[in-house]
Design a protein around this motif. Structure first.
Motif, short mmCIF file in Angstrom:
data_model
loop_
_atom_site.label_atom_id
_atom_site.label_comp_id
_atom_site.label_asym_id
_atom_site.label_seq_id
_atom_site.Cartn_x
_atom_site.Cartn_y
_atom_site.Cartn_z
N HIS A 83 2.78 -5.55 -2.74
CA HIS A 83 3.19 -6.57 -1.96
C HIS A 83 3.57 -7.94 -3.13
N THR A 93 10.10 -3.97 -6.47
CA THR A 93 9.94 -2.93 -5.69
C THR A 93 10.95 -1.69 -5.69
N GLN A 109 6.22 1.55 1.66
CA GLN A 109 6.64 0.18 1.23
C GLN A 109 7.34 -0.56 2.57
N SER A 111 8.92 -3.47 4.15
CA SER A 111 9.50 -4.82 3.16
C SER A 111 10.30 -5.72 4.46
N THR A 121 14.02 -7.66 0.01
CA THR A 121 14.12 -6.33 -0.44
C THR A 121 15.13 -5.59 0.49
N ILE A 151 10.94 2.79 1.59
CA ILE A 151 11.29 1.26 1.78
C ILE A 151 11.88 1.09 3.03
#
Length: 424
Positions: A83, A93, A109, A111, A121, A151
């Motif tokens: 993070h 990222t 992840q 985001s 992101t 992500i």
């Protein structure tokens, strides 16, 4: 056990320490609407002014985690997340998640989107045609098993208390309260279910923490909470006085991240990607050389699989702002400074960011930093390229850049990108 909200407010207003029972009750009651916004606003301000003990902050975080669901990620390999507290040009990222996955860990992840001068992101990745941010828990788990990295946006039900309190802090002048920043970050990360976590705590003009003292206090609070919840955790303090890389925006940062994954890209982006990858692998107990894996091209292959798994086309052309405006050097010399905050605000004003969460962003808008501090420049040489689909926004972006860079006769002294690492 039930309390009167005003008694909890008074206790913190007068510098007292809230009990575990008071904290559990007030977080739960606020989430359910029993405690009103104005009451939680008063408590948040009291916390900003009087602080919290580490034990209070840990308990507050635990109560926020317990306001929703906690994921269980059984995906066949160690799970580790990262993070960042937010910066300008901070696209780390994007190359980092596939690199760590290529090294053998799983990276869940979850985001967010950008607000103000810091980029998000999800906004960056949504510039890729077809890519989608919203996944179900089952989709997240399956992608971690098959690809090793995901992500995406936070799934429904994770730390709903934080979602509600974050919006309140944003409009009541209490965003800067370190206990509330720390508990906000950590409640989401703990609920996400990763076994290890590495925090990139930015410090400098383009960061929320402007001084090393502030950043170190936040880092220590974050690590303390992580240890209390059984996470293998590190906080890395990194410099954010100058934008990371040369691209600041959405599609432009995706393109730069792909350059890194293909073996090129700006040296500072590569340096920080490798430093955080090494820390993540160490926290996850995975033995691998991220530099060798990056050079092999395996991380780029994971990137392509990750993007395709979420409906995106990694080979599709990325959007480019229809209008470009170049800022030129007025004289010969060295670029001495390039202020991250000024560049971030300029990109925001060009359409790359949003003032409110519901605002749309331009995928192709942003700023290209054609020179960085320490570079020798000549009169008339392009320093910055402003991109937007809305040319009438350029004057406001130029106004943001006034005083945000300087040219001198001597090159500036270098500063380390990684300042310190605090481990739990």
């Amino acid at each position: 056990m039930s309390f009167a909200a005003v008694d909890v407010i008074r206790a913190k207003r007068d510098g007292g320490v809230l009990s575990d029972e008071q904290i559990d009750w007030v977080v739960d009651a606020y989430t359910k609407g029993v405690v009103a916004d104005e009451q939680m606003s008063a408590l948040a301000m009291a916390i900003l002014l009087n602080g919290m003990t580490p034990a209070e902050t840990a308990r507050w975080t635990r109560a926020m985690v317990q306001s929703g669901v906690r994921l269980s990620l059984d995906v066949g390999r160690p799970t580790v997340d990262k993070h960042s507290t937010g910066g300008v040009g901070d696209k780390i990222t994007l190359p980092l998640a596939p690199l760590v996955a290529a090294c053998g860990a799983a990276v869940p992840q979850l985001s967010g989107r950008g607000l103000g001068h810091t980029g998000g992101t999800l906004d960056k990745l949504e510039s890729i045609p077809g890519w989608r941010a919203q996944l179900s828990v089952d989709e997240v788990t399956e992608q971690l098993r098959s690809v090793g990295a995901v992500i995406c946006a936070a799934t429904e039900g994770l730390a709903p208390a934080d979602k509600k309190l974050y919006a309140l802090r944003d409009v009541t002048g209490t965003v800067e309260a370190i206990p509330l920043i720390a508990s906000s970050i950590m409640s989401k990360k703990i609920a996400e279910g990763a076994e290890a976590l590495v925090l990139d705590v930015k410090v400098g003009s383009g960061a929320f923490m402007k001084t090393e003292e502030q950043a170190r206090a936040l880092a220590q609070a974050l690590v303390s909470i992580g240890v209390d919840h059984g996470l293998a955790i590190s906080a890395v303090l990194t410099d954010m006085n100058v934008p990371l890389g040369r691209a600041v925006g959405n599609a432009v940062e995706v393109a730069e991240s792909v350059d890194v994954l293909r073996g090129s890209g700006p040296a500072d982006v590569v340096e920080l990607t490798l430093a955080l990858a090494a820390e993540m692998l160490a926290r996850a107990g995975v033995s691998a050389d991220p530099a060798a894996v990056l050079a092999s091209g395996e991380a780029y292959e994971v990137w392509c699989r990750m993007i395709r798994a979420q409906g995106g086309d990694p080979e599709a052309p990325l959007p480019v702002g229809a209008h470009k405006h170049v800022v030129e050097a007025p004289s010969d010399g060295y670029l001495v400074s390039l202020d991250a905050y000024a560049v971030g605000v300029a990109a925001w004003r060009l359409g790359a960011g949003r003032a409110r969460k519901e605002d749309a962003v331009q995928a192709g808008a942003g700023v290209m930093c054609l020179a960085k501090p320490g570079d020798r420049v000549a009169e008339g040489q392009p320093l910055l390229e402003l991109r937007t689909d809305t040319p009438e926004l350029v004057p406001a972006a130029l106004a943001a850049l006034e005083g945000g860079w300087s040219i001198g006769d001597e090159a500036p002294a270098g500063r380390p990108l990684v300042i310190d690492t605090i481990r739990g």
